[in-house]
Scaffold this motif. Structure first.
Motif, mmCIF file in Angstrom:
data_model
loop_
_atom_site.group_PDB
_atom_site.id
_atom_site.type_symbol
_atom_site.label_atom_id
_atom_site.label_comp_id
_atom_site.label_asym_id
_atom_site.label_seq_id
_atom_site.Cartn_x
_atom_site.Cartn_y
_atom_site.Cartn_z
ATOM 1 N N TYR A 19 11.202 6.846 -5.833
ATOM 2 C CA TYR A 19 10.690 7.814 -4.865
ATOM 3 C C TYR A 19 9.319 7.318 -4.416
ATOM 4 C CZ TYR A 19 10.294 12.541 -2.826
ATOM 5 O OH TYR A 19 10.206 13.621 -1.973
ATOM 6 N N LEU A 20 9.272 6.772 -3.191
ATOM 7 C CA LEU A 20 8.030 6.246 -2.643
ATOM 8 C C LEU A 20 7.652 7.018 -1.381
ATOM 9 C CD1 LEU A 20 8.745 2.404 -2.968
ATOM 10 C CD2 LEU A 20 7.305 3.812 -4.468
ATOM 11 N N LEU A 21 6.381 6.980 -1.039
ATOM 12 C CA LEU A 21 5.888 7.669 0.150
ATOM 13 C C LEU A 21 5.688 6.665 1.277
ATOM 14 C CD1 LEU A 21 3.290 10.007 -1.593
ATOM 15 C CD2 LEU A 21 5.692 10.474 -1.043
ATOM 16 N N LYS A 22 5.763 7.148 2.513
ATOM 17 C CA LYS A 22 5.698 6.251 3.656
ATOM 18 C C LYS A 22 4.314 5.656 3.891
ATOM 19 C CE LYS A 22 9.722 7.934 6.152
ATOM 20 N NZ LYS A 22 10.260 8.642 7.325
ATOM 21 N N ASP A 23 3.312 6.165 3.171
ATOM 22 C CA ASP A 23 1.996 5.539 3.271
ATOM 23 C C ASP A 23 1.784 4.498 2.162
ATOM 24 O OD1 ASP A 23 1.703 7.173 1.070
ATOM 25 O OD2 ASP A 23 -0.030 8.279 1.831
ATOM 26 N N THR A 24 2.873 4.159 1.470
ATOM 27 C CA THR A 24 2.791 3.120 0.436
ATOM 28 C C THR A 24 2.398 1.791 1.067
ATOM 29 O OG1 THR A 24 4.522 4.177 -0.903
ATOM 30 C CG2 THR A 24 4.101 1.838 -1.310
ATOM 31 N N PRO A 25 1.412 1.083 0.505
ATOM 32 C CA PRO A 25 1.027 -0.230 1.045
ATOM 33 C C PRO A 25 2.221 -1.179 1.084
ATOM 34 C CG PRO A 25 -0.623 0.549 -0.503
ATOM 35 C CD PRO A 25 0.532 1.497 -0.613
ATOM 36 N N ARG A 26 2.202 -2.082 2.050
ATOM 37 C CA ARG A 26 3.319 -3.005 2.263
ATOM 38 C C ARG A 26 3.705 -3.749 0.995
ATOM 39 N NH1 ARG A 26 4.002 -8.266 2.955
ATOM 40 N NH2 ARG A 26 5.610 -9.060 4.381
ATOM 41 N N ASP A 27 2.729 -4.339 0.314
ATOM 42 C CA ASP A 27 3.023 -5.128 -0.877
ATOM 43 C C ASP A 27 3.700 -4.288 -1.957
ATOM 44 O OD1 ASP A 27 1.932 -7.302 0.360
ATOM 45 O OD2 ASP A 27 0.040 -7.277 -0.754
ATOM 46 N N GLU A 28 3.282 -3.021 -2.084
ATOM 47 C CA GLU A 28 3.864 -2.141 -3.099
ATOM 48 C C GLU A 28 5.291 -1.746 -2.732
ATOM 49 O OE1 GLU A 28 1.353 1.163 -4.075
ATOM 50 O OE2 GLU A 28 -0.446 -0.095 -4.228
ATOM 51 N N LEU A 29 5.524 -1.560 -1.440
ATOM 52 C CA LEU A 29 6.879 -1.227 -1.003
ATOM 53 C C LEU A 29 7.830 -2.386 -1.274
ATOM 54 C CD1 LEU A 29 8.955 0.529 0.409
ATOM 55 C CD2 LEU A 29 8.103 -0.323 2.606
ATOM 56 N N VAL A 30 7.402 -3.581 -0.914
ATOM 57 C CA VAL A 30 8.231 -4.771 -1.137
ATOM 58 C C VAL A 30 8.490 -4.962 -2.632
ATOM 59 C CG1 VAL A 30 8.268 -7.286 -0.999
ATOM 60 C CG2 VAL A 30 7.523 -5.934 0.981
ATOM 61 N N ALA A 31 7.452 -4.791 -3.439
ATOM 62 C CA ALA A 31 7.612 -4.925 -4.891
ATOM 63 C C ALA A 31 8.551 -3.849 -5.421
ATOM 64 C CB ALA A 31 6.246 -4.826 -5.578
ATOM 65 N N GLY A 32 8.481 -2.656 -4.824
ATOM 66 C CA GLY A 32 9.345 -1.567 -5.246
ATOM 67 C C GLY A 32 10.808 -1.855 -4.976
#
Length: 222
Positions: A117-130
């Motif tokens: 469960y991630l939020l749309k303001d998650t930094p790019r690097d964190e989203l990719v890692a997720g």
């Protein structure tokens, strides 16, 4: 395999806003080990494409037309597996990506089978890692979401379905007797549900209970 020799993670992007979908797709496409295999604009399309394309990870918006993200997640995670190595039955991993982080939204998504469960303001690097972590079977949670989830799972503030029904009717201005009549329960039972809701929400009256329940997302659309 990616140029670096790592397995390529196949991703399905689901969001009802075309601009958001395009942005997410472009972001992931820049990674050599991530491949966006499809896009969907609602939950029903997501379920169909997940069965057809067999992605490793589904990035799932929460609030969409036709079928919402929770319903789509439950359908995808519960579908028969197509190939091994992703879920317990070969199903894709679903990571919710949304702007909403209410207790009710988080719990519904997790109970439906979401891996993250991630939020749309998650930094790019964190989203990719997720996305990569989800493909490996790891749980992926935004820090604020993890905190709320731990609190809710402990049962300190989680309302039952009946307590939510009672509060929804109270929010409409019904008296305890009228609520009881509507739900076919006694007025005393209504009072019991309200008192339990008061304790969980940390309030001592009906108005405050409705206000706090709305703030925490237990009464969406009220």
């Amino acid at each position: 395999m990616s140029p670096a020799g790592n397995p390529v993670v196949r991703v399905l992007v689901v969001d009802d806003h075309p601009v958001v979908r395009s942005g997410i797709t472009g972001m992931l496409a820049a990674e050599p080990d991530l491949e966006v295999v499809g896009e969907a604009g609602d939950g029903e399309q997501a379920v169909a494409l997940a069965g057809e394309l067999a992605p490793d990870v589904v990035l799932m918006d929460l609030r969409m037309p036709v079928l919402d993200g929770v319903g789509a997640t439950a359908a995808i995670v519960g579908a028969p597996g197509r190939g091994g190595g992703r879920g317990a039955a070969g199903a894709p991993r679903v990571v919710v990506l949304t702007t909403y982080e209410t207790d009710a939204d988080i719990l519904r998504a997790v109970e439906a089978g979401a891996t993250g469960y991630l939020l749309k303001d998650t930094p790019r690097d964190e989203l990719v890692a997720g996305v990569r972590a989800a493909a490996r079977g790891q749980t992926v949670l935004a820090p604020s979401v993890a905190t709320r989830l731990v609190t809710s799972v402990r049962g300190a503030d989680r309302l039952t379905d009946r307590e939510i029904e009672v509060l929804r009717l109270v929010a409409r201005g019904l008296s305890n007797a009228a609520v009881g009549s509507e739900l076919f329960i006694t007025e005393a039972t209504v009072k019991t549900h309200l008192l339990r809701a008061f304790a969980k929400l940390g309030v001592d009256d009906r108005t405050a209970a409705v206000t706090v329940a709305m703030q925490r997302g237990f009464l969406p659309g009220t």
